[in-house]
Design an enzyme around this catalytic site. Structure first.
Site, PDB file in Angstrom:
ATOM      1  N   CYS A  91     -49.761  18.392-134.042  1.00 30.10           N
ATOM      2  CA  CYS A  91     -48.476  18.736-133.419  1.00 30.10           C
ATOM      3  C   CYS A  91     -47.356  17.780-133.809  1.00 30.10           C
ATOM      4  O   CYS A  91     -46.178  18.125-133.676  1.00 30.10           O
ATOM      5  CB  CYS A  91     -48.612  18.756-131.901  1.00 30.10           C
ATOM      6  SG  CYS A  91     -49.930  19.823-131.303  1.00 30.10           S
ATOM      7  N   HIS A 360     -44.185  26.788-130.221  1.00 28.28           N
ATOM      8  CA  HIS A 360     -44.688  25.557-130.825  1.00 28.28           C
ATOM      9  C   HIS A 360     -45.390  25.856-132.152  1.00 28.28           C
ATOM     10  O   HIS A 360     -46.612  25.867-132.221  1.00 28.28           O
ATOM     11  CB  HIS A 360     -45.639  24.880-129.838  1.00 28.28           C
ATOM     12  CG  HIS A 360     -46.187  23.562-130.279  1.00 28.28           C
ATOM     13  ND1 HIS A 360     -45.598  22.791-131.275  1.00 28.28           N
ATOM     14  CD2 HIS A 360     -47.279  22.863-129.863  1.00 28.28           C
ATOM     15  CE1 HIS A 360     -46.298  21.685-131.438  1.00 28.28           C
ATOM     16  NE2 HIS A 360     -47.329  21.715-130.602  1.00 28.28           N
ATOM     17  N   CYS A 390     -47.145  15.109-127.900  1.00 27.58           N
ATOM     18  CA  CYS A 390     -48.578  14.829-127.854  1.00 27.58           C
ATOM     19  C   CYS A 390     -49.245  15.553-129.018  1.00 27.58           C
ATOM     20  O   CYS A 390     -48.717  16.532-129.551  1.00 27.58           O
ATOM     21  CB  CYS A 390     -49.178  15.257-126.524  1.00 27.58           C
ATOM     22  SG  CYS A 390     -49.086  17.015-126.159  1.00 27.58           S
TER      23      CYS A 390
END
Length: 404
Positions: A91, A360, A390
């Site tokens: 991520c 995302h 995160c």
């Protein structure tokens, strides 16, 4: 050793964010990457011969575009002298591409670097590692890269068999976070994103994308993921993903980030080189940090990463005008805010929405956030911001950024 050079970020741009199997699904990750690179060059009138490298971030690659930064640069019309490579920090990949570019520029290894982040989760591969050794009697097992990447990110000793959802439920139990509070945060995220969308707040950071269709090309110029019809009742009606194994489970598709398609890019250079190329710096990198935690509670890692980055910048949470904390899960955001002792409704936190509402696309998110920050800081008359994400597998990145 010579002093590190000052680094600025110029013209962060992004495509719209598409839903899984949505409007951008016909485009590969390379297609999206090339589209945003061409738009970046067109908008800035960048002399591509001056670009030393394109660093490409992607979490779910295929061998259709190996060393994505190089392939995308060539397809976008950059000269063969422009080098490139690919990285994956899950991520945090997009932000890591920016930070790698910054380190190259700071040390003088390069003068002008383009950081690129892209993901087409709609086209993430199904794969096997068995076929080259002959066909097993039971046939070939195809892994879904999206699911498998979440199950294996902790390695052998820190298993996450329930993927990121399981780790989010771990934080729910540890912090005693209610389903209602998660859904309320998710609703605020959608409301803020829709309000920003309706006000045209994303227009300057976004480049339209042409998608082939049966009746001719379709131009996509609006994020697909924000839900204007979101409500607490609708969110409360969704079934928790792991409720079959855990009756107390609370994490749903509605209070989690989306799986999405998008690309984003920016130019990383020094102020003198920006002036020479006619570029307008938007943000200055003040500091950054990475932190690691137990992969089974990965969502809390932004807490140490952010505090470490702020300490290096000589700043505190109270000094921030904007805190962009990527919403992997509502419960993860609430846990971080609890440790920081910040109100979940603090207007500085994700003022235009985040991963739950905007989506995302993991390789692109870090630069997507930069593109939003570059415009929301001046709109809010702010100066200082933190971007933090995160990272599946038990990491987090944080960067302290200053409006130029």
């Amino acid at each position: 050793m010579a002093a590190l050079r000052e680094v600025v970020i110029c013209s962060p741009l992004r495509t719209p964010v598409g839903r899984l199997a949505g409007a951008l699904a016909p485009l590969t990750a390379r297609d999206l990457a090339v589209a945003v690179l061409r738009a970046l060059v067109e908008r800035t009138q960048l002399d591509v011969a001056a670009v030393d490298s394109v660093i490409g971030a992607q979490g779910y690659p295929t061998m259709e575009s190996p060393a994505l930064g190089r392939v995308a640069a060539l397809d976008a019309g950059f000269p063969v002298t422009t080098t490139g490579y690919q990285l994956d920090r899950r991520c945090g990949s997009g932000l890591q591409a920016v930070l790698n570019a910054a380190m190259e520029v700071q040390t003088g290894a390069a003068d002008v670097v383009v950081a690129l982040g892209v993901e087409s989760m709609s086209n993430a591969p199904l794969y096997t590692e068995e076929g080259r050794r002959g066909l097993p009697a039971v046939g070939l097992l195809l892994h879904d890269a999206l699911t498998r990447g979440r199950e294996t990110a902790g390695g052998v000793d820190y298993p996450t068999p329930d993927g990121n959802v399981g780790t989010a439920e771990t934080l729910r139990a540890e912090y005693g976070i209610s389903r209602h509070d998660q859904d309320a945060l998710a609703l605020r995220s959608h409301q803020r994103a829709v309000a920003a969308q309706d006000a045209g707040a994303f227009d300057a950071e976004m480049v339209p994308v042409s998608v082939p269709g049966r009746r001719g090309p379709v131009v996509v110029e609006r994020d697909e993921h924000p839900r204007a019809d979101a409500s607490l009742d609708a969110l409360a009606a969704l079934r928790p993903v792991l409720v079959g194994a855990d009756p107390e489970a609370t994490v749903t598709a509605g209070n989690s980030s989306g799986q999405n398609d998008a690309a984003a890019a920016c130019i990383v250079t020094t102020p003198p080189h920006a002036r020479r190329l006619g570029l307008t710096p938007a943000l200055r990198l003040r500091s950054w940090a990475v932190a690691g935690v137990d992969p089974r509670r990965f969502g809390i890692a932004p807490v140490p990463a952010t505090l470490r980055a702020l300490d290096r910048a000589g700043a505190t949470l109270g000094d921030l005008d904007v805190l962009e904390l990527n919403e992997a899960f509502a419960v993860q955001v609430l846990a971080c805010l609890a440790d920081w002792r910040l109100d979940p409704e603090d207007p500085r936190v994700n003022p235009r929405g985040s991963g739950i509402s905007l989506g995302h696309p993991i390789g692109a998110t870090g630069i997507r956030i930069l593109a939003t920050l570059a415009h929301e800081l001046p709109a809010l008359d702010g100066t200082l911001a933190v971007e933090t994400l995160c990272i599946g597998g038990g990491q987090a990145l944080a960067a302290v950024l200053e409006r130029v």
